[in-house]
Write a protein that holds these residues in place. Sequence first.
Motif, PDB file in Angstrom:
ATOM      1  N   GLY A 259     107.745 -31.869 -19.138  1.00 39.94           N
ATOM      2  CA  GLY A 259     109.646 -31.758 -18.799  1.00 39.94           C
ATOM      3  C   GLY A 259     109.914 -30.883 -18.406  1.00 39.94           C
ATOM      4  N   ALA A 260     109.186 -29.745 -18.558  1.00 41.39           N
ATOM      5  CA  ALA A 260     110.057 -28.395 -17.944  1.00 41.39           C
ATOM      6  C   ALA A 260     109.753 -28.581 -15.696  1.00 41.39           C
ATOM      7  CB  ALA A 260     108.957 -27.308 -17.885  1.00 41.39           C
ATOM      8  N   LEU A 261     108.264 -29.294 -16.005  1.00 38.05           N
ATOM      9  CA  LEU A 261     108.218 -29.546 -14.222  1.00 38.05           C
ATOM     10  C   LEU A 261     109.523 -30.886 -14.105  1.00 38.05           C
ATOM     11  CD1 LEU A 261     105.922 -29.150 -12.064  1.00 38.05           C
ATOM     12  CD2 LEU A 261     104.443 -31.032 -12.813  1.00 38.05           C
ATOM     13  N   SER A 262     109.059 -32.022 -14.565  1.00 38.62           N
ATOM     14  CA  SER A 262     109.783 -33.247 -13.509  1.00 38.62           C
ATOM     15  C   SER A 262     111.621 -32.152 -13.579  1.00 38.62           C
ATOM     16  CB  SER A 262     110.235 -33.558 -14.720  1.00 38.62           C
ATOM     17  OG  SER A 262     111.000 -34.811 -15.025  1.00 38.62           O
ATOM     18  N   THR A 263     112.547 -31.409 -14.601  1.00 41.59           N
ATOM     19  CA  THR A 263     113.681 -30.558 -14.723  1.00 41.59           C
ATOM     20  C   THR A 263     113.089 -29.754 -13.381  1.00 41.59           C
ATOM     21  OG1 THR A 263     113.878 -30.613 -17.132  1.00 41.59           O
ATOM     22  CG2 THR A 263     114.960 -29.330 -15.875  1.00 41.59           C
ATOM     23  N   ARG A 269     117.096 -30.468  -6.108  1.00 43.63           N
ATOM     24  CA  ARG A 269     117.475 -31.245  -5.331  1.00 43.63           C
ATOM     25  C   ARG A 269     118.927 -30.802  -4.789  1.00 43.63           C
ATOM     26  NH1 ARG A 269     114.723 -36.800  -7.901  1.00 43.63           N
ATOM     27  NH2 ARG A 269     112.403 -36.944  -7.693  1.00 43.63           N
ATOM     28  N   PRO A 270     119.159 -31.881  -4.204  1.00 44.78           N
ATOM     29  CA  PRO A 270     120.650 -31.531  -3.746  1.00 44.78           C
ATOM     30  C   PRO A 270     121.408 -31.921  -4.670  1.00 44.78           C
ATOM     31  CG  PRO A 270     119.504 -32.745  -2.201  1.00 44.78           C
ATOM     32  CD  PRO A 270     118.788 -32.117  -2.926  1.00 44.78           C
ATOM     33  N   ALA A 271     122.764 -31.353  -5.536  1.00 48.30           N
ATOM     34  CA  ALA A 271     123.587 -31.564  -6.520  1.00 48.30           C
ATOM     35  C   ALA A 271     122.634 -32.304  -7.810  1.00 48.30           C
ATOM     36  CB  ALA A 271     124.328 -32.353  -6.173  1.00 48.30           C
ATOM     37  N   GLY A 272     121.281 -31.547  -7.762  1.00 48.29           N
ATOM     38  CA  GLY A 272     120.442 -31.699  -8.782  1.00 48.29           C
ATOM     39  C   GLY A 272     121.185 -31.551 -10.534  1.00 48.29           C
ATOM     40  N   THR A 273     120.649 -32.582 -10.922  1.00 48.76           N
ATOM     41  CA  THR A 273     121.273 -32.137 -12.494  1.00 48.76           C
ATOM     42  C   THR A 273     120.090 -32.722 -13.267  1.00 48.76           C
ATOM     43  OG1 THR A 273     121.828 -34.076 -12.658  1.00 48.76           O
ATOM     44  CG2 THR A 273     123.309 -32.728 -12.690  1.00 48.76           C
ATOM     45  N   MET A 274     119.824 -32.489 -14.773  1.00 45.85           N
ATOM     46  CA  MET A 274     118.840 -32.493 -15.616  1.00 45.85           C
ATOM     47  C   MET A 274     118.867 -33.632 -15.798  1.00 45.85           C
ATOM     48  SD  MET A 274     117.495 -30.400 -19.188  1.00 45.85           S
ATOM     49  CE  MET A 274     116.299 -30.746 -19.464  1.00 45.85           C
ATOM     50  N   GLN A 275     117.369 -34.624 -15.986  1.00 51.71           N
ATOM     51  CA  GLN A 275     118.017 -36.252 -16.850  1.00 51.71           C
ATOM     52  C   GLN A 275     117.355 -36.439 -17.871  1.00 51.71           C
ATOM     53  OE1 GLN A 275     118.484 -38.885 -13.864  1.00 51.71           O
ATOM     54  NE2 GLN A 275     119.194 -36.688 -13.101  1.00 51.71           N
ATOM     55  N   MET A 277     115.499 -37.916 -19.420  1.00 50.32           N
ATOM     56  CA  MET A 277     114.123 -38.673 -19.647  1.00 50.32           C
ATOM     57  C   MET A 277     113.543 -36.937 -19.306  1.00 50.32           C
ATOM     58  SD  MET A 277     111.608 -40.481 -20.091  1.00 50.32           S
ATOM     59  CE  MET A 277     112.828 -41.762 -19.793  1.00 50.32           C
ATOM     60  N   ASP A 278     114.069 -36.664 -18.696  1.00 52.16           N
ATOM     61  CA  ASP A 278     113.508 -34.957 -18.897  1.00 52.16           C
ATOM     62  C   ASP A 278     113.465 -33.960 -20.509  1.00 52.16           C
ATOM     63  OD1 ASP A 278     112.744 -35.235 -16.239  1.00 52.16           O
ATOM     64  OD2 ASP A 278     114.925 -34.094 -15.581  1.00 52.16           O
ATOM     65  N   LEU A 279     115.325 -34.188 -20.365  1.00 51.80           N
ATOM     66  CA  LEU A 279     114.997 -34.215 -21.579  1.00 51.80           C
ATOM     67  C   LEU A 279     114.598 -34.666 -23.566  1.00 51.80           C
ATOM     68  CD1 LEU A 279     117.448 -32.034 -23.466  1.00 51.80           C
ATOM     69  CD2 LEU A 279     118.587 -33.923 -23.866  1.00 51.80           C
ATOM     70  N   ILE A 280     114.185 -36.204 -23.296  1.00 54.52           N
ATOM     71  CA  ILE A 280     113.725 -36.491 -24.095  1.00 54.52           C
ATOM     72  C   ILE A 280     112.087 -36.129 -24.420  1.00 54.52           C
ATOM     73  CG2 ILE A 280     111.830 -39.038 -24.697  1.00 54.52           C
ATOM     74  CD1 ILE A 280     115.675 -40.517 -23.286  1.00 54.52           C
ATOM     75  N   ILE A 281     111.161 -35.820 -23.230  1.00 48.54           N
ATOM     76  CA  ILE A 281     110.271 -35.658 -22.870  1.00 48.54           C
ATOM     77  C   ILE A 281     110.181 -34.238 -23.418  1.00 48.54           C
ATOM     78  CG2 ILE A 281     108.385 -34.875 -21.531  1.00 48.54           C
ATOM     79  CD1 ILE A 281     109.520 -36.904 -19.371  1.00 48.54           C
ATOM     80  N   ILE A 282     110.746 -32.995 -23.340  1.00 44.68           N
ATOM     81  CA  ILE A 282     110.520 -32.018 -23.729  1.00 44.68           C
ATOM     82  C   ILE A 282     111.443 -32.155 -25.387  1.00 44.68           C
ATOM     83  CG2 ILE A 282     112.511 -29.950 -24.439  1.00 44.68           C
ATOM     84  CD1 ILE A 282     112.475 -29.803 -21.041  1.00 44.68           C
ATOM     85  N   VAL A 283     111.694 -33.195 -25.397  1.00 43.49           N
ATOM     86  CA  VAL A 283     112.732 -32.838 -27.433  1.00 43.49           C
ATOM     87  C   VAL A 283     111.210 -33.631 -28.052  1.00 43.49           C
ATOM     88  CG1 VAL A 283     114.157 -33.764 -28.781  1.00 43.49           C
ATOM     89  CG2 VAL A 283     115.300 -32.635 -27.703  1.00 43.49           C
ATOM     90  N   ALA A 284     110.831 -34.035 -27.915  1.00 43.27           N
ATOM     91  CA  ALA A 284     109.529 -35.274 -27.641  1.00 43.27           C
ATOM     92  C   ALA A 284     108.245 -34.615 -27.971  1.00 43.27           C
ATOM     93  CB  ALA A 284     108.929 -36.468 -27.301  1.00 43.27           C
TER      94      ALA A 284
END
Length: 327
Positions: A259-263, A269-275, A277-284
């Motif tokens: 999750g941290a790597l994906s985030t 990335r340009p105008a990148g934001t946290m997705q 799915m990243d949040l779901i993986i980290i919370v899980a």
Amino acid sequence: MNDLTDLISDLAVTEQCDVSVVLAAYNEEECIVEELNLIRRAMEASGYSYEVIVIDDGSTDATATLVDGMAWVRLLRHRVNMGSGAARKTGTLAAHGDVVVWSDVDLSYPNDRIPDLVARMAERGADQVVGARDSERGTLRWLRVPAKFAIRKLACFLTGSQIPDLNSGLRAFRRDVAMHYIDLLPKGFSCVTTITLAFLCNGHSVEYMPIHYNKRAGKSKFHPFKDTYRYITQVARMVTYFEPLKIFLPVSLTMLAVGALSTTVNLLRPAGTMQEMDLIIIVAGILIGILGLMADLFVQYQRKMERMISSLKEEGRDAGQRDRQAL
């Protein structure tokens, strides 16, 4: 009065013995007499004081009738078939020996080597000695072998030790140690796995003695779908009860790392934001870690309570012995 006291004293002496051989039997009329006579000859030659306990697990054939005709065998009966684990638990609770031996009565295990297992315990100072089979000769080997291999490897990982045979039905163990874990035993075949893991995960010594394993006599009691399901539930029990953090913590840390790597990649990335799915993986990952910690706390608390209960039982038995001696 003196005669009564002497009788009670004699009964107390005859009840206690070196070895209790506990045999779970379900529809074994074809071979149980042969097995019992084999065990008797081996134990008589060994010099150990012993008793043989047969638990008839709701047999529908002549198993109980045949055993009942042998005065030197203690026959205990389940009115319905409850499973080999339940039968072995019944026999272990009823045993008077310092050492309890479990085996089958289908001619698959070399029961004439039971004294060798007991002797190995004394030589090595072990708490349990398992007869490690040279092969798997049961029915549906294509299903049983991979399932048992996977469970054995998981058990090796959980205990941090090499286990040549996790599911062997022939084993000898100290009854006083086993009584700490008797309530953990499931009703089915996986009781042998449970007693091995209980000893290993709680710091008791387990030795292995190579044995030859024969094809069983009579009809196999293995049910492919029911027992495969039991193998799966056994894996779940092993993970959650014995060493939960060894499974939950690596999974949690892996998910948090992913999750941290994906985030990080998404934010760079340009105008990148946290997705999402990243949040779901980290919370899980966090939830799995919390679940593992809770399971570990429960396991530690349960083990502490078991030790306290066992200590109280030992004190009660010692007090009872002192009272009997005083009488």
